[in-house]
Motif scaffolding. Structure first.
Motif, PDB file in Angstrom:
ATOM      1  N   ALA A  41       0.881  -1.263   0.130  1.00 62.07           N
ATOM      2  CA  ALA A  41       0.006   0.114   0.162  1.00 62.07           C
ATOM      3  C   ALA A  41       0.881   1.300   0.112  1.00 62.07           C
ATOM      4  O   ALA A  41       1.992   1.350   0.343  1.00 62.07           O
ATOM      5  N   ILE A  42       0.306   2.251  -0.742  1.00 58.67           N
ATOM      6  CA  ILE A  42       0.878   3.611  -0.569  1.00 58.67           C
ATOM      7  C   ILE A  42      -0.169   4.441   0.125  1.00 58.67           C
ATOM      8  O   ILE A  42      -1.038   4.687  -0.569  1.00 58.67           O
ATOM      9  N   PRO A  43       0.253   5.346   1.013  1.00 57.61           N
ATOM     10  CA  PRO A  43      -0.702   6.299   1.553  1.00 57.61           C
ATOM     11  C   PRO A  43      -0.827   7.272   0.855  1.00 57.61           C
ATOM     12  O   PRO A  43       0.062   7.870   0.215  1.00 57.61           O
ATOM     13  N   ALA A  44      -2.146   7.953   0.586  1.00 62.33           N
ATOM     14  CA  ALA A  44      -2.393   9.135  -0.092  1.00 62.33           C
ATOM     15  C   ALA A  44      -2.776  10.010   1.016  1.00 62.33           C
ATOM     16  O   ALA A  44      -4.028   9.723   1.540  1.00 62.33           O
ATOM     17  N   VAL A  45      -2.668  11.458   0.934  1.00 64.28           N
ATOM     18  CA  VAL A  45      -3.199  12.253   1.844  1.00 64.28           C
ATOM     19  C   VAL A  45      -3.569  13.748   1.189  1.00 64.28           C
ATOM     20  O   VAL A  45      -2.748  14.240   0.321  1.00 64.28           O
ATOM     21  N   CYS A  46      -4.706  14.031   1.636  1.00 63.80           N
ATOM     22  CA  CYS A  46      -5.361  15.146   0.985  1.00 63.80           C
ATOM     23  C   CYS A  46      -5.359  16.269   2.380  1.00 63.80           C
ATOM     24  O   CYS A  46      -5.941  15.948   3.063  1.00 63.80           O
ATOM     25  N   PHE A  47      -4.345  17.244   1.891  1.00 69.28           N
ATOM     26  CA  PHE A  47      -4.233  18.347   3.156  1.00 69.28           C
ATOM     27  C   PHE A  47      -5.614  19.233   2.910  1.00 69.28           C
ATOM     28  O   PHE A  47      -5.331  20.516   3.172  1.00 69.28           O
ATOM     29  N   THR A  48      -6.714  18.931   2.902  1.00 76.29           N
ATOM     30  CA  THR A  48      -7.680  19.799   2.715  1.00 76.29           C
ATOM     31  C   THR A  48      -8.199  20.028   4.478  1.00 76.29           C
ATOM     32  O   THR A  48      -7.613  19.692   5.193  1.00 76.29           O
ATOM     33  N   ASP A  49      -9.412  20.662   4.543  1.00 76.05           N
ATOM     34  CA  ASP A  49      -9.873  20.947   5.694  1.00 76.05           C
ATOM     35  C   ASP A  49     -11.224  20.310   5.935  1.00 76.05           C
ATOM     36  O   ASP A  49     -12.172  20.755   5.507  1.00 76.05           O
ATOM     37  N   PRO A  50     -11.308  19.127   6.530  1.00 77.09           N
ATOM     38  CA  PRO A  50     -10.469  18.339   7.313  1.00 77.09           C
ATOM     39  C   PRO A  50      -9.413  17.402   6.459  1.00 77.09           C
ATOM     40  O   PRO A  50      -9.893  17.232   5.295  1.00 77.09           O
ATOM     41  N   GLU A  51      -8.364  17.029   7.033  1.00 74.65           N
ATOM     42  CA  GLU A  51      -7.680  16.453   6.059  1.00 74.65           C
ATOM     43  C   GLU A  51      -8.328  14.821   5.954  1.00 74.65           C
ATOM     44  O   GLU A  51      -8.993  14.508   6.392  1.00 74.65           O
ATOM     45  N   LEU A  52      -7.530  14.215   4.896  1.00 70.99           N
ATOM     46  CA  LEU A  52      -8.128  12.862   4.421  1.00 70.99           C
ATOM     47  C   LEU A  52      -6.828  11.927   4.300  1.00 70.99           C
ATOM     48  O   LEU A  52      -6.109  12.338   3.464  1.00 70.99           O
ATOM     49  N   VAL A  53      -6.937  10.896   4.710  1.00 73.79           N
ATOM     50  CA  VAL A  53      -5.975   9.793   4.248  1.00 73.79           C
ATOM     51  C   VAL A  53      -6.826   8.399   3.736  1.00 73.79           C
ATOM     52  O   VAL A  53      -7.786   8.176   4.482  1.00 73.79           O
ATOM     53  N   VAL A  54      -5.973   8.010   2.950  1.00 76.20           N
ATOM     54  CA  VAL A  54      -6.574   6.788   2.147  1.00 76.20           C
ATOM     55  C   VAL A  54      -5.337   5.773   1.967  1.00 76.20           C
ATOM     56  O   VAL A  54      -4.229   6.279   1.282  1.00 76.20           O
ATOM     57  N   VAL A  55      -5.506   4.559   2.586  1.00 78.72           N
ATOM     58  CA  VAL A  55      -4.204   3.526   2.351  1.00 78.72           C
ATOM     59  C   VAL A  55      -5.138   2.095   1.993  1.00 78.72           C
ATOM     60  O   VAL A  55      -5.843   1.922   2.783  1.00 78.72           O
ATOM     61  N   GLY A  56      -4.614   1.546   0.796  1.00 78.91           N
ATOM     62  CA  GLY A  56      -5.143   0.185   0.642  1.00 78.91           C
ATOM     63  C   GLY A  56      -6.693   0.494   0.042  1.00 78.91           C
ATOM     64  O   GLY A  56      -7.068   1.371  -0.721  1.00 78.91           O
ATOM     65  N   GLN A  57      -7.439  -0.866   0.172  1.00 77.46           N
ATOM     66  CA  GLN A  57      -8.692  -0.652  -0.449  1.00 77.46           C
ATOM     67  C   GLN A  57      -9.624   0.217   0.026  1.00 77.46           C
ATOM     68  O   GLN A  57      -9.821   0.252   1.298  1.00 77.46           O
ATOM     69  N   LEU A  58     -10.578   0.895  -0.758  1.00 76.77           N
ATOM     70  CA  LEU A  58     -11.710   1.500  -0.296  1.00 76.77           C
ATOM     71  C   LEU A  58     -12.949   0.563  -0.214  1.00 76.77           C
ATOM     72  O   LEU A  58     -12.883  -0.702  -0.673  1.00 76.77           O
ATOM     73  N   PRO A  59     -14.090   1.019   0.539  1.00 75.59           N
ATOM     74  CA  PRO A  59     -15.027  -0.002   0.534  1.00 75.59           C
ATOM     75  C   PRO A  59     -15.691  -0.294  -0.745  1.00 75.59           C
ATOM     76  O   PRO A  59     -15.563   0.280  -1.788  1.00 75.59           O
ATOM     77  N   VAL A  60     -16.086  -1.580  -1.016  1.00 75.29           N
ATOM     78  CA  VAL A  60     -16.524  -2.189  -2.077  1.00 75.29           C
ATOM     79  C   VAL A  60     -18.179  -1.424  -2.023  1.00 75.29           C
ATOM     80  O   VAL A  60     -18.944  -1.783  -1.344  1.00 75.29           O
ATOM     81  N   THR A  61     -18.570  -0.851  -3.403  1.00 74.70           N
ATOM     82  CA  THR A  61     -19.599  -0.038  -3.298  1.00 74.70           C
ATOM     83  C   THR A  61     -20.811  -0.846  -4.219  1.00 74.70           C
ATOM     84  O   THR A  61     -21.835  -0.374  -4.335  1.00 74.70           O
ATOM     85  N   ASP A  62     -20.250  -1.869  -5.115  1.00 71.06           N
ATOM     86  CA  ASP A  62     -21.374  -2.536  -6.089  1.00 71.06           C
ATOM     87  C   ASP A  62     -21.460  -3.479  -5.899  1.00 71.06           C
ATOM     88  O   ASP A  62     -22.196  -4.517  -6.632  1.00 71.06           O
ATOM     89  N   GLY A  63     -21.419  -4.049  -4.480  1.00 68.97           N
ATOM     90  CA  GLY A  63     -21.923  -5.177  -3.878  1.00 68.97           C
ATOM     91  C   GLY A  63     -21.098  -6.569  -4.251  1.00 68.97           C
ATOM     92  O   GLY A  63     -21.323  -7.592  -3.611  1.00 68.97           O
ATOM     93  N   ALA A  64     -20.127  -6.333  -4.880  1.00 65.69           N
ATOM     94  CA  ALA A  64     -19.179  -7.469  -5.162  1.00 65.69           C
ATOM     95  C   ALA A  64     -18.225  -7.817  -4.184  1.00 65.69           C
ATOM     96  O   ALA A  64     -17.811  -6.708  -3.423  1.00 65.69           O
ATOM     97  N   GLY A  65     -17.437  -8.638  -3.905  1.00 63.38           N
ATOM     98  CA  GLY A  65     -16.515  -8.807  -3.030  1.00 63.38           C
ATOM     99  C   GLY A  65     -17.133  -9.145  -1.587  1.00 63.38           C
ATOM    100  O   GLY A  65     -18.246  -9.053  -1.659  1.00 63.38           O
ATOM    101  N   ASN A  66     -16.111  -9.506  -0.782  1.00 68.92           N
ATOM    102  CA  ASN A  66     -16.522  -9.735   0.702  1.00 68.92           C
ATOM    103  C   ASN A  66     -15.994  -8.876   1.639  1.00 68.92           C
ATOM    104  O   ASN A  66     -16.197  -9.364   2.744  1.00 68.92           O
ATOM    105  N   ALA A  67     -15.569  -7.654   1.350  1.00 66.63           N
ATOM    106  CA  ALA A  67     -14.965  -6.831   2.238  1.00 66.63           C
ATOM    107  C   ALA A  67     -15.938  -6.163   3.171  1.00 66.63           C
ATOM    108  O   ALA A  67     -17.165  -5.852   2.559  1.00 66.63           O
ATOM    109  N   LYS A  68     -15.818  -6.067   4.239  1.00 68.49           N
ATOM    110  CA  LYS A  68     -16.505  -5.307   5.176  1.00 68.49           C
ATOM    111  C   LYS A  68     -15.904  -4.046   5.961  1.00 68.49           C
ATOM    112  O   LYS A  68     -14.772  -4.137   5.733  1.00 68.49           O
TER     113      LYS A  68
END
Length: 461
Positions: free
Chosen positions: A343-370
Motif C-alpha cells: 500500500a501507498i498512503p495518499a493524503v489530502c491536506f484539505t480541511d479536514p484532512e483525508l488519508v487513504v491507504v489500501g482498499q476502499l469500501p466495495v460499493t457495487d455489492g461485489a467482493g467480501n470486504a466489510k
C-alpha cells in the motif's frame, strides 16, 4: 568537450532522484545527479512543502479570527490581518533551507551534484549544458526522474489571470475572487486556504462530486467545511474558456452556460509527465500513454535505463518516488530487489484532512470486504482539541480479519498515515490492531476502536 564517466546517472533531483543518488552513494556506487533547477523538485520547491506552509498560515489566520467574538474557550482577541507577501517570504525561507539541505545531503553521501540542463544523446550518454563548457557524461545506468508539471488546458492556457498551482503559491496578495477549475486535492488544498484568507472562492468540477477517486462518505466532511467557508461549488460543470473580453470564465453547467467573474483563475486539473524536451523520445522506450512504462524493478524497455516518480504515472506521490529511488539504487548496487509494496498512503491536506491507504469500501455489492468506522466525536482527545469531526474506517476481510484498507477524515489525520500503511505492510488483522495497546488520550485510539468494532467488541461506540 569534457567527458566524465559514472556508474549511475540520475536525471532530476526531485524526491525520487535525490533519494536514489544518496542511497546509491551510500552503497559505494559512483553516482552523478543532474538538475536543471533547484534540488528538491516540484514537491520541495513549488508543491508539497510550500502548499503546506500556505495551508498552515491560513489555518492560523482562521483560528485567530475565531477569537474575535464569544467562544467556548473564553479567549478574546482583536481582529487579525494578514500580509500575504510576508507569508510567502516565510514560505520561501523554509524552501530555501530545505533545498540547501538536500544539496548538502547529496554531497555528504558522496554523490556528485551537477546543476545544468541534461539532453539525452543515447541510452548511456547525456550532454549537460551549464555555465561554461558543456559536459558529456557516460554512464552504465541512467535513471529518468524528471517529474511532472501542471496540466494546461488548451482552451485556458496559463498566462495573465489564469495560473497554475505553481503561481498560486507565490501570489503577492489574496485574490478578491478566485475561481478554481478542478476539485481534486491540489485545487481543494489551495482553494480552501485562500477562502480562509478572505478570498471569495468558486470551484468548477467536471465530475459529479469533489475528490471523485474517493467515496462520498469519506469526502462528505470536506464538502460540509467548504460550505461553512462560503465556497461556491459547481459540479458536473465544464470550463469553456474566457469570454470575449478575457474577463470572465465561461462554464457549461447542467442548467446552462454561466459566466464567472474572477480576479484569478487557478487551473488544477492534474499533472502531466515531464517527458519531452530533453531527448527521451529518441530512446524509443515503451510507453504507457504519456508515461514511461516500467516493470516491478522500475526498469524501462531499454537495458540499463530506469524511470521513477511522476514520469512513470500514478500515483504521483513524492513518497512513492522516494521508495522507487531507493529501490533502483539498491538494484544498481547488485541487490535483488523488486517492488512489493502492499500500500501507498495518499493524503489530502484539505480541511479536514483525508488519508487513504489500501482498499476502499466495495460499493457495487461485489467482493467480501466489510467496514467498521469510529467517529472522532467519541474520542476524548479529539474533543479537547476541538477536532471532533470525521472518523477512522477499517476495511477488512470478515473471513480472515485481514485488514485491506484504512481511511480517515479529520483534523490532523495526516500524521496517522504511517500507522495505517504499516498495518497493511505487516498484513495486520483486526485482532492485531485491537490487541495493541494505544495510549490514552490520543487520536490513535480511534484506530483501535474501529478494529474492535469490526470484531463486534466496540467499547465506546
Amino acid at each position: 568537450m569534457k567527458t566524465e564517466t559514472c556508474k549511475l546517472l540520475v536525471l532530476g533531483a526531485g524526491p525520487g532522484g535525490y533519494v536514489c543518488a544518496i542511497r546509491a552513494a551510500q552503497l559505494s556506487v559512483d553516482t552523478v545527479v543532474v538538475e536543471a533547477e533547484k534540488p528538491g523538485g516540484t514537491c520541495l520547491n513549488v508543491g508539497c512543502i510550500p502548499s503546506k506552509a500556505l495551508i498552515h498560515a491560513a489555518d492560523e489566520f482562521t483560528r485567530a479570527r475565531s477569537f474575535e467574538g464569544e467562544n467556548e474557550l473564553g479567549i478574546r482577541g482583536s481582529a487579525p490581518t494578514i500580509d500575504l507577501a510576508r507569508t510567502v517570504a516565510w514560505k520561501d525561507g523554509i524552501v530555501k533551507r530545505l533545498t540547501g539541505g538536500v544539496a548538502g545531503l547529496i554531497g555528504k553521501a558522496g554523490a556528485r551534484y551537477v546543476n545544468g540542463f541534461a539532453t539525452i544523446v543515447d541510452g548511456k550518454t547525456v550532454r549537460i549544458e551549464m555555465d561554461g563548457e558543456p559536459v558529456l557524461i557516460r554512464a552504465e545506468n541512467v535513471v529518468v526522474a524528471t517529474g511532472s508539471k501542471p496540466l494546461e488546458l488548451p482552451f485556458l492556457p496559463f498566462g495573465g489571470k489564469v495560473i497554475s498551482s505553481t503561481q498560486a503559491l507565490s501570489l503577492p496578495e489574496v485574490p478578491g475572487r478566485l475561481v478554481v477549475v478542478g476539485a481534486g486535492y491540489i485545487g481543494l488544498e489551495i482553494g480552501m486556504a485562500m477562502a480562509k484568507l478572505g478570498s471569495a472562492v468558486t470551484f468548477v468540477e467536471a465530475g459529479p462530486r469533489i475528490l471523485p477517486q474517493y467515496d462520498e462518505e469519506l469526502t462528505r466532511p470536506v464538502r460540509k467545511r467548504m460550505a461553512e467557508l462560503g465556497i461556491t461549488l459547481h459540479l458536473s460543470a465544464r470550463a469553456q474558456g474566457l469570454d470575449a473580453d478575457d474577463d470572465r470564465l465561461v462554464v457549461d453547467t447542467p442548467d446552462g452556460k454561466i459566466e464567472l467573474a474572477a480576479d484569478t483563475i487557478l487551473v488544477a486539473v492534474g499533472r502531466a509527465p515531464a517527458s519531452v524536451g530533453f531527448g527521451l523520445e529518441s530512446l524509443g522506450l515503451g510507453m504507457d500513454g504519456p508515461f514511461v512504462a516500467i516493470d516491478d524493478r522500475c526498469a524501462t524497455t531499454m537495458r540499463g535505463v530506469f524511470a521513477i516518480g511522476d514520469v512513470t504515472g500514478d500515483p504521483m506521490l513524492a513518497h512513492r518516488a522516494m521508495a522507487q529511488g531507493s529501490l533502483v539504487a539498491e538494484i544498481v548496487a547488485g541487490q535483488d530487489r523488486c517492488w512489493d509494496k502492499r500500500a501507498i498512503p495518499a493524503v489530502c491536506f484539505t480541511d479536514p484532512e483525508l488519508v487513504v491507504v489500501g482498499q476502499l469500501p466495495v460499493t457495487d455489492g461485489a467482493g467480501n470486504a466489510k467496514t467498521a468506522a469510529f467517529p472522532f466525536q467519541a474520542n476524548g482527545r479529539a474533543m479537547t482539541m476541538e477536532r471532533a469531526g470525521g472518523f477512522v474506517r477499517v476495511v477488512f476481510d470478515p473471513r480472515t480479519e485481514l485488514v485491506l484498507g484504512i481511511q480517515a477524515v479529520g483534523a490532523g489525520v495526516a500524521e496517522m498515515a504511517g500507522q495505517f500503511a504499516m498495518a497493511l505492510e505487516m498484513a495486520a488483522t483486526l485482532t492485531d490492531i485491537a490487541e495493541t495497546i494505544h495510549a490514552h488520550p490520543t487520536l490513535g485510539e480511534t484506530v483501535q476502536e474501529a478494529a474492535l468494532k469490526g470484531l463486534g467488541r466496540a467499547l465506546h461506540a
